[in-house]
Design an enzyme around this catalytic site. Structure first.
Site, PDB file in Angstrom:
ATOM      1  CE1 TYR A  31      -0.007   2.123   4.217  1.00 19.31           C
ATOM      2  CE2 TYR A  31       0.952  -0.071   4.499  1.00 19.31           C
ATOM      3  CZ  TYR A  31       0.734   1.224   4.955  1.00 19.31           C
ATOM      4  OH  TYR A  31       1.279   1.623   6.172  1.00 19.31           O
ATOM      5  CE  LYS A 145       3.182   3.270   3.189  1.00 20.33           C
ATOM      6  NZ  LYS A 145       3.428   3.402   4.639  1.00 20.33           N
ATOM      7  CD  GLU A 177       9.510   1.768  10.827  1.00 17.85           C
ATOM      8  OE1 GLU A 177       9.568   2.692   9.982  1.00 17.85           O
ATOM      9  OE2 GLU A 177       9.191   0.602  10.506  1.00 17.85           O
ATOM     10  CG  LEU A 201       8.273   2.412   4.933  1.00 19.84           C
ATOM     11  CD1 LEU A 201       8.130   1.219   3.988  1.00 19.84           C
ATOM     12  CD2 LEU A 201       6.933   3.121   5.098  1.00 19.84           C
TER      13      LEU A 201
HETATM   14  C1  LIG Z   1       5.874   1.770   9.599  1.00 22.00           C
HETATM   15  C2  LIG Z   1       5.998   3.122   8.935  1.00 22.00           C
HETATM   16  N1  LIG Z   1       7.183   3.774   8.994  1.00 22.00           N
HETATM   17  C3  LIG Z   1       7.353   4.983   8.422  1.00 22.00           C
HETATM   18  C4  LIG Z   1       6.316   5.612   7.754  1.00 22.00           C
HETATM   19  C5  LIG Z   1       6.555   6.975   7.125  1.00 22.00           C
HETATM   20  O1  LIG Z   1       6.594   6.824   5.741  1.00 22.00           O
HETATM   21  P1  LIG Z   1       6.190   8.016   4.778  1.00 22.00           P
HETATM   22  O2  LIG Z   1       7.032   9.200   5.166  1.00 22.00           O
HETATM   23  O3  LIG Z   1       6.472   7.507   3.402  1.00 22.00           O
HETATM   24  O4  LIG Z   1       4.729   8.271   5.011  1.00 22.00           O
HETATM   25  C6  LIG Z   1       5.060   4.971   7.656  1.00 22.00           C
HETATM   26  C7  LIG Z   1       3.947   5.684   6.916  1.00 22.00           C
HETATM   27  N2  LIG Z   1       2.718   5.057   6.920  1.00 22.00           N
HETATM   28  C8  LIG Z   1       1.608   5.666   6.225  1.00 22.00           C
HETATM   29  C9  LIG Z   1       1.646   7.160   6.137  1.00 22.00           C
HETATM   30  O5  LIG Z   1       0.563   7.632   6.945  1.00 22.00           O
HETATM   31  N3  LIG Z   1      -0.174   6.573   7.364  1.00 22.00           N
HETATM   32  C10 LIG Z   1       0.373   5.394   6.997  1.00 22.00           C
HETATM   33  O6  LIG Z   1      -0.002   4.261   7.257  1.00 22.00           O
HETATM   34  C11 LIG Z   1       4.896   3.699   8.253  1.00 22.00           C
HETATM   35  O7  LIG Z   1       3.709   3.048   8.176  1.00 22.00           O
END
Ligand SMILES: Cc1ncc(COP(=O)(O)O)c(CN[C@@H]2CONC2=O)c1O
Length: 282
Positions: A31, A145, A177, A201
Site C-alpha cells: 500500500y 510497505k 521507527e 520503512l
Molecule cells: C511503519 C511506517 N514507517 C514509516 C512511515 C513513514 O513513511 P512516509 O514518510 O512515506 O509516510 C510509515 C507511513 N505510513 C503511512 C503514512 O501515513 N499513514 C500510513 O499508514 C509507516 O507506516
C-alpha cells in the site's frame, strides 16, 4: 465520490472485495498513502516508485505502467475535487481459493485507491505530541510497505491507550521507527535517524527531510541510536505522510528537552512547508 478499482474510476458503492481476496485473507498486498496539498499529489513519483519496489520484493507484478497509475491518481483527485487530504492506495495479489502458496498461474492483482479529506495537523505540530516507548515485535522485512500491519496497529493501540500520539518502537534497545512514522533525534546540532535497512520503512517524508538537510548543510547521521540516547536528546520528532514533521515533546511521561518543540525541529518544519509550496502550487 469515485474510487479507482482495477484501473477504472467507479462509484464507491459499486466496489466489492471478494471474500477470497488474498489481501483480505493473508494481508498479501502492498500500500501507499500519498498527501494532496492544493489539489496536487506531493512526492507522487517517490511514492509510486516505492510501491513498485514493494511489489517487486513480494513477487507481485503490478499490471499497470507507473505513468498510467500516476494519471489515474491525478484523475481521481480531480474527480473528487480534493484540495487537502490523502490518497490511500493498495494492491493485493488477487482473488484465489485460499492456499498459502501463490496461485499458479498468477491471478489478476486487485487495485483500490480512494481519496480522503484531511487537514494538516497544524495545532499538534505547533504544540508537540506525546510518544510511548513500545517494543518492536514486528517481522524482519519492515522495509516492505505491506498490508501486514498487525504489529504496527498493536503498537499504535498501546500508545493510544496511554493517551499518546505515536508508539516509538525499539528492538533490543535500539530505536527503530514509529508504528506509522520514522523517528529522528537532534543532539548537539546533529540530526540522527535509523539507516534505511530492513528494520524500518524508508519513509518518503524521511527522504525529503534528508534532502533538505543536505541542501541546508544541516549535519545528519544515519545511524542506529539507543532508547537512552533518545530520552536524553535535545529534540525528537517523527515524520510521515500524514503527520509531516511532528515534534515529540514527551516520552513515557517524561519531557524531551524543554518539553516544547525545539528550534531545529521548527526550522525543519518551515523548510518542509517550502518544499510543499514548491511542488504543490496554489
Ligand atoms: C511503519 C511506517 N514507517 C514509516 C512511515 C513513514 O513513511 P512516509 O514518510 O512515506 O509516510 C510509515 C507511513 N505510513 C503511512 C503514512 O501515513 N499513514 C500510513 O499508514 C509507516 O507506516
Amino acid at each position: 465520490g469515485k474510487v479507482i478499482y482495477n484501473g477504472e474510476l467507479v462509484e464507491r458503492e459499486n466496489v466489492k472485495v471478494d471474500i477470497e481476496d488474498r489481501g483480505y485473507q493473508f494481508g498479501d498486498g502492498i500500500y501507499e498513502v500519498i498527501r494532496v496539498y492544493n489539489g496536487g499529489l506531493f512526492t507522487k513519483n517517490e511514492h509510486i516508485q516505492r510501491l513498485y519496489e514493494s511489489a517487486e520484493k513480494i513477487g507481485l507484478k503490478i499490471p499497470f505502467e507507473k505513468e498510467f497509475l500516476c494519471k489515474k491518481l491525478e484523475e481521481l483527485v480531480e474527480e473528487n475535487q480534493l484540495q487537502t487530504g490523502i490518497i490511500y492506495l493498495q494492491i493485493t495479489r488477487g482473488v484465489s481459493p485460499r492456499q498459502h502458496g501463490f496461485p499458479t498461474p498468477a491471478v489478476e492483482p486487485v487495485l483500490v485507491a480512494y481519496t480522503k479529506s484531511m487537514e494538516r495537523p497544524e495545532a499538534l505540530m505547533k504544540e508537540g505530541a506525546k510518544g510511548l516507548l513500545v517494543e518492536d515485535i514486528r517481522w524482519l522485512r519492515c522495509d516492505i510497505k505491506s498490508l501486514n500491519l498487525l504489529g504496527n496497529i498493536m503498537a499504535k493501540q498501546k500508545a493510544a491507550e496511554s493517551g499518546c500520539f505515536e508508539a516509538i518502537q525499539h528492538r533490543e534497545g535500539i530505536v527503530t521507527e514509529g508504528s506509522s512514522s520514522n523517528v529522528f533525534m537532534i543532539k548537539n546540532g546533529i540530526l540522527i535517524t535509523h539507516p534505511a535497512v530492513n528494520l524500518i520503512l524508508n519513509g518518503i517524508t524521511r527522504q525529503v527531510i534528508l534532502k533538505i538537510c543536505k541542501s541546508k548543510q544541516i549535519p545528519v547521521k544515519e545511524e542506529a541510536f539507543t532508547v537512552d540516547d533518545l530520552v536524553n536528546a535535545d529534540e525528537v520528532f517523527i515524520s510521515s505522510t500524514t503527520s509531516e514533521i511532528m515534534p515529540i515533546v514527551q516520552l513515557d511521561g517524561n519531557k524531551i528537552g524543554h518539553g516544547i518543540p525545539g528550534e531545529w525541529t521548527k526550522q525543519l518544519q518551515q523548510y518542509f512547508m517550502e518544499e510543499i509550496q514548491k511542488e504543490c502550487k496554489n
